[in-house]
Design a protein around this motif. Structure first.
Motif, mmCIF file in Angstrom:
data_model
loop_
_atom_site.group_PDB
_atom_site.id
_atom_site.type_symbol
_atom_site.label_atom_id
_atom_site.label_comp_id
_atom_site.label_asym_id
_atom_site.label_seq_id
_atom_site.Cartn_x
_atom_site.Cartn_y
_atom_site.Cartn_z
ATOM 1 N N ALA A 183 3.909 4.121 6.235
ATOM 2 C CA ALA A 183 3.216 4.527 7.662
ATOM 3 C C ALA A 183 4.807 4.054 8.201
ATOM 4 C CB ALA A 183 2.508 3.293 7.712
ATOM 5 N N SER A 184 4.768 5.120 9.194
ATOM 6 C CA SER A 184 5.976 4.871 9.870
ATOM 7 C C SER A 184 5.719 3.462 11.179
ATOM 8 C CB SER A 184 5.739 5.821 10.968
ATOM 9 O OG SER A 184 4.980 5.656 12.381
ATOM 10 N N LEU A 237 -6.174 -5.293 14.819
ATOM 11 C CA LEU A 237 -6.319 -6.869 14.695
ATOM 12 C C LEU A 237 -5.987 -7.486 15.790
ATOM 13 C CD1 LEU A 237 -4.401 -6.927 10.585
ATOM 14 C CD2 LEU A 237 -7.366 -7.987 11.911
ATOM 15 N N PHE A 293 2.878 -4.665 -3.855
ATOM 16 C CA PHE A 293 2.539 -6.039 -3.638
ATOM 17 C C PHE A 293 1.997 -7.686 -4.501
ATOM 18 C CE2 PHE A 293 3.392 -3.688 -0.168
ATOM 19 C CZ PHE A 293 4.755 -3.531 0.632
ATOM 20 N N ILE A 334 -2.436 9.333 6.879
ATOM 21 C CA ILE A 334 -1.599 10.272 7.508
ATOM 22 C C ILE A 334 -0.429 10.501 6.950
ATOM 23 C CG2 ILE A 334 -1.269 7.298 8.553
ATOM 24 C CD1 ILE A 334 0.440 6.619 6.682
ATOM 25 N N PHE A 341 -5.964 -3.263 4.121
ATOM 26 C CA PHE A 341 -6.100 -3.069 5.278
ATOM 27 C C PHE A 341 -8.007 -3.759 5.407
ATOM 28 C CE2 PHE A 341 -3.709 0.604 4.539
ATOM 29 C CZ PHE A 341 -2.841 -0.780 5.661
ATOM 30 N N ASN A 383 -3.139 -7.465 -0.316
ATOM 31 C CA ASN A 383 -3.310 -7.474 1.146
ATOM 32 C C ASN A 383 -3.855 -5.890 1.135
ATOM 33 O OD1 ASN A 383 -1.141 -5.309 -0.154
ATOM 34 N ND2 ASN A 383 0.071 -5.904 0.785
ATOM 35 N N HIS A 436 -2.338 1.348 14.489
ATOM 36 C CA HIS A 436 -3.461 1.309 12.892
ATOM 37 C C HIS A 436 -4.165 0.137 12.535
ATOM 38 C CE1 HIS A 436 -2.301 5.889 11.992
ATOM 39 N NE2 HIS A 436 -2.582 5.568 12.980
ATOM 40 N N HIS A 437 -2.640 -0.709 12.370
ATOM 41 C CA HIS A 437 -2.647 -2.286 10.793
ATOM 42 C C HIS A 437 -2.795 -2.923 12.680
ATOM 43 C CE1 HIS A 437 -3.539 0.383 7.980
ATOM 44 N NE2 HIS A 437 -2.452 0.895 8.237
ATOM 45 N N VAL A 471 10.345 7.073 5.995
ATOM 46 C CA VAL A 471 8.449 7.266 5.381
ATOM 47 C C VAL A 471 8.609 8.285 3.646
ATOM 48 C CG1 VAL A 471 6.040 8.366 5.809
ATOM 49 C CG2 VAL A 471 8.261 6.820 8.017
ATOM 50 N N ILE A 474 0.168 -6.931 6.388
ATOM 51 C CA ILE A 474 -0.739 -6.057 6.768
ATOM 52 C C ILE A 474 0.152 -5.044 6.814
ATOM 53 C CG2 ILE A 474 -1.890 -5.187 8.203
ATOM 54 C CD1 ILE A 474 -4.030 -7.039 6.780
ATOM 55 N N GLN A 481 2.835 3.898 13.823
ATOM 56 C CA GLN A 481 1.645 4.269 13.134
ATOM 57 C C GLN A 481 1.407 2.268 12.674
ATOM 58 O OE1 GLN A 481 2.407 6.637 9.651
ATOM 59 N NE2 GLN A 481 1.636 8.525 11.148
ATOM 60 N N VAL A 482 1.578 2.407 11.856
ATOM 61 C CA VAL A 482 1.725 0.656 11.633
ATOM 62 C C VAL A 482 1.379 -0.397 12.632
ATOM 63 C CG1 VAL A 482 2.716 -1.466 10.837
ATOM 64 C CG2 VAL A 482 3.181 0.741 9.772
ATOM 65 N N ALA A 522 1.986 -3.658 4.062
ATOM 66 C CA ALA A 522 1.241 -3.027 3.039
ATOM 67 C C ALA A 522 0.834 -1.736 3.909
ATOM 68 C CB ALA A 522 -0.112 -3.537 3.482
ATOM 69 N N GLY A 523 1.352 -1.088 4.958
ATOM 70 C CA GLY A 523 1.322 -0.588 6.514
ATOM 71 C C GLY A 523 2.163 0.319 5.959
ATOM 72 N N ILE A 524 3.791 -0.766 5.772
ATOM 73 C CA ILE A 524 5.310 0.362 5.722
ATOM 74 C C ILE A 524 4.959 0.502 4.251
ATOM 75 C CG2 ILE A 524 7.942 -0.069 5.047
ATOM 76 C CD1 ILE A 524 7.047 -2.727 7.713
ATOM 77 N N ILE A 575 2.744 2.058 2.051
ATOM 78 C CA ILE A 575 2.480 3.083 1.721
ATOM 79 C C ILE A 575 2.852 3.992 2.789
ATOM 80 C CG2 ILE A 575 0.403 3.250 3.867
ATOM 81 C CD1 ILE A 575 -0.696 3.473 0.956
#
Lengths: 430, 288
Positions: free
Chosen positions: A323-324, A336, B127, B147, B133, B131, A331-332, B117, A314, A327-328, A317-319, A321
């Motif tokens: 996301a700083s 969870l 990946f 974002i 969200f 994965n 937001h994620h 970023v 997860i 934010q990771v 996935a955030g990194i 896309i």
């Protein structure tokens, strides 16, 4: 393999060991069942004992008096004069009512015993009554007033299988109680004062209202401090801190703190918060501060475990896309990890609710009659109230103590159930 | 197995001087044509270290615009590591160090001016394991545009999500259940959702790290079709263990061995007449 076919040597040996394995498995399961049963038995014993002792406290003995609001006895000429009302002799009014009811009683000694049938709160009750209904002056009415705790204990024990508990009641008093029973002028009523009153030296007036409110104020401070600090520390240590000797050192210390006896935290609160920062003692603020410090390790450890349990995919996935790091996390990771964090927090709060030792050190063990109205009012908390009552000599405090334990247990069960429900509802699969 | 230990065994067997089996061949320089004109990504003298261990040794490689390049090689050969250096995913690994020059067009990927970023917005990634969200299908795709502030209004955001899902070939299957969780989709659909998420922010390059290894053949075929379509607009770098897949989807194929880039050639050439003995040994299934 069918029975007729000739089993080879390996199969034969496997069969021989099978029976043994199944026996071992059964034995192992039996150990588990026994352990569970033992635990349940202990809990059941505890509950039966406490409920058996404490249920009586939810009902209190009341005596019916016919009160004559005689202006002469009270010494009131003007009902609207607050000062006159404050100085009025309501105690005499109660005594008069009792003397009228038992007109054959004479002699100072007997009279004093007679007056002890009712609680000394009866006069305050009548005061309030006349204040709210001034028209009663000069009139008379039948009014139920609290019985004294000795009478209460005696009356409650009348029907018990062990025989009546005579205790500190005299034979004359017992006769009077019998006469009241015959006239239907004594009965058990729901004891709402137990939930609204503060502590008292007189068991029949003592309630856990003050302790409950004190506990709520204290827990609020604890939660408001320990949850944000604990979560922030856990997030930083888990997500941002470099892995080096310093963070290892911090981790060892946090784990250590979780195992430090709670009284040490009380001493810490005494030395730092009270002696150094001059926080007033005996108030929810200081109790909340100390309990927050005590609860922090629990919250940090459970929050870190919850953050660790968030799958790395997860985060990737955030990194991936763009996301700083913050934010990771926001937001994620946090959404969870939240169920686990909240569970840990509620367990920590339940622990704090049941904590006594550190509060003894910071003066929350004081005898406090008034229900606290704010964070800086002197207060006590539920477990300390239990500790105080358990220490009191009056027989009537036995059932009060058990009843207070029941209330505390009810709070704990509610909180833990809430933790389970919260976890189930917030839990998301990934 | 780590690159270093494999290296040692290779050296050891060399000294024993067996028959010239391909395993013993020393990799000197990359054969084939690793460099192209006007590349999208340029890697020069690239090395990656995990702590003391070197995972990639001095690789020179160009990746052209709108090219699909496949990276193949046995496990632990460094192909995934190389892939992850392109969008600096290795930054999150403790003790990982990268040396050499990496350029995304004119911008130095590891330069001080490069914002990581922004880099990851320009170089998207898909990946190995799908994965998504644990959010709705819509939110999965909308997250990137949100974002990065790519959508000015709700209408625009809806448009981006719809277009991304269409281009990922998932729109028809999910258009009626955009608010349902993305994790409830099948494996192949999840991977296409991840692709939709990656293209939602219109990256220049898409990195795919074994995107089909967790999928069944039918889902794999769909993803492969998708890669062919996406190649019209994007540069795609795909790491794969399946040589058939590399042969089907890529224009060029790079063969990695023990952290070194052995051969880069037209895909057809690699799978029919490989120049290097190691490549030949690998594609004919003698090891790997």
């Amino acid at each position: 393999m069918s029975k007729s076919s000739k089993p080879n040597a390996t199969t034969e040996r496997i069969r021989q060991t099978l029976a043994k394995r199944y026996r071992a498995e059964k034995r192992f399961r039996l150990y588990g069942v026994v352990a569970i049963l033992f635990g349940l038995l202990c809990v059941a014993t505890l509950f039966v004992d406490i409920i058996g002792k404490g249920h009586g406290a939810f009902r209190q003995t009341y005596i019916q008096l016919s009160v004559d609001y005689d202006a002469d006895i009270l010494g009131i000429s003007d009902i609207n004069d607050a000062q006159q009302l404050a100085l009025a002799d309501f105690s005499g009014l109660v005594k008069k009512s009792l003397r009228t009811r038992f007109s054959d009683v004479s002699g100072r000694k007997d009279k004093r015993q007679l007056y002890r049938l009712v609680s000394n709160s009866a006069e305050y009750d009548l005061t309030d009554r006349l204040k709210t209904a001034p028209a009663l002056l000069g009139q008379s009415e039948k009014r139920w007033v609290l019985a004294d705790d000795d009478i209460d204990t005696y009356f409650k024990s009348l029907n018990s299988s062990d025989g009546a508990f005579v205790g500190r009641t005299s034979e004359k008093q017992q006769q009077w109680v019998q006469s009241l029973i015959d006239a239907g002028q004594i009965e058990l009523r729901f004891n709402s004062q137990f939930f609204s009153n503060g502590d008292s030296r007189e068991p029949e007036q003592a309630g856990i209202g003050g302790a409950i409110v004190g506990s709520l104020f204290t827990l609020f401070i604890t939660l408001a401090l320990s949850f944000p600090i604990g979560v922030a520390a856990a997030v930083y240590l888990e997500e941002f801190a470099p892995k080096n000797r310093w963070t290892d050192f911090i981790e060892v210390n946090i784990n250590n703190l979780a195992a430090v006896p709670s009284i040490i935290f009380g001493l810490l609160g005494l030395a730092i918060f009270i002696n150094f920062f001059h926080v007033p003692r005996s108030v929810p603020v200081i109790g909340g501060l100390v309990l927050a410090v005590m609860t922090l390790p629990t919250i940090i450890i459970s929050s870190r475990a919850a953050i660790k349990a968030v799958p790395p995919s997860i985060r990737e996935a955030g990194i991936g896309i763009g996301a700083s790091p913050v934010q990771v996390v926001l937001h994620h990771v946090l959404p969870l990890a939240l169920p686990g964090m909240l569970t840990g927090t509620i367990i920590g709060m339940a622990q704090a609710l049941g904590e006594t030792a550190p509060l003894l050190m910071i003066g929350m063990v004081a005898f406090i009659v008034d229900v606290p109205g704010g964070f800086t009012d002197p207060a006590t908390v539920l477990p300390v109230q239990i500790f105080l009552w358990a220490d009191s000599p009056e027989r009537a405090f036995v059932e009060k103590t058990s009843a207070a334990i029941m209330v505390l247990l009810a709070f704990l069960i509610t909180m833990n159930t809430f933790a389970v429900i919260l976890r189930k509802r917030l839990e998301r699969r990934w | 197995m780590s690159a270093l230990t494999m290296n040692l065994t290779a050296t050891a067997s060399e000294e024993n001087s067996f028959d010239s089996a391909p395993e013993q061949t020393v990799v000197e320089d990359t054969v084939g044509f690793p460099l192209v004109d006007d590349p999208k990504i340029r890697a020069r003298n690239a090395s990656v270290f995990y702590g003391d261990k070197q995972a990639i040794f001095n690789i020179d490689l160009d990746i052209g615009k709108h090219e699909v390049i496949a990276m193949i090689g046995p496990s632990g050969c460094g192909k995934s590591t190389f892939l992850r250096t392109i969008n600096r995913m290795n930054d999150t690994v403790d003790g990982c160090r990268v040396s050499g020059e990496f350029l995304l067009e004119e911008d130095n990927i590891y330069g001080s001016k490069m914002d990581v970023v922004e880099l990851r917005a320009r170089v998207g990634m898909v990946f190995q394991k799908p994965n998504p969200f644990p959010k709705s299908i819509f939110d999965n795709v909308a997250y990137g545009p949100k974002i990065h502030g790519l959508a000015g209004s709700r209408v625009e955001l809806d448009e981006i999500v719809e277009n991304s899902l269409k281009r990922a070939g998932l729109w028809a299957e999910v258009k009626d259940r955009l608010q349902q969780p993305g994790t409830g989709l099948s494996g192949g659909q999840q991977q296409r959702l991840c692709i939709a998420r990656a293209i939602s922010i219109s990256p220049e390059v898409i990195l795919m790290d074994e995107p089909c290894s967790a999928l069944d053949p039918i889902a794999t075929a769909r993803i492969e079709e998708l890669i062919a379509e996406l190649a019209e607009n994007y540069t795609i770098v795909i790491v794969t263990h399946s040589m058939q897949q590399a042969a089907r989807v890529s224009h060029r194929t790079a063969y990695f061995h023990l952290g070194k880039l052995v051969e880069v050639n037209e895909t057809e050439k690699v799978f029919t007449t490989p120049e290097h003995k190691l490549t030949e040994a690998y594609i004919t299934g003698r090891f790997g």
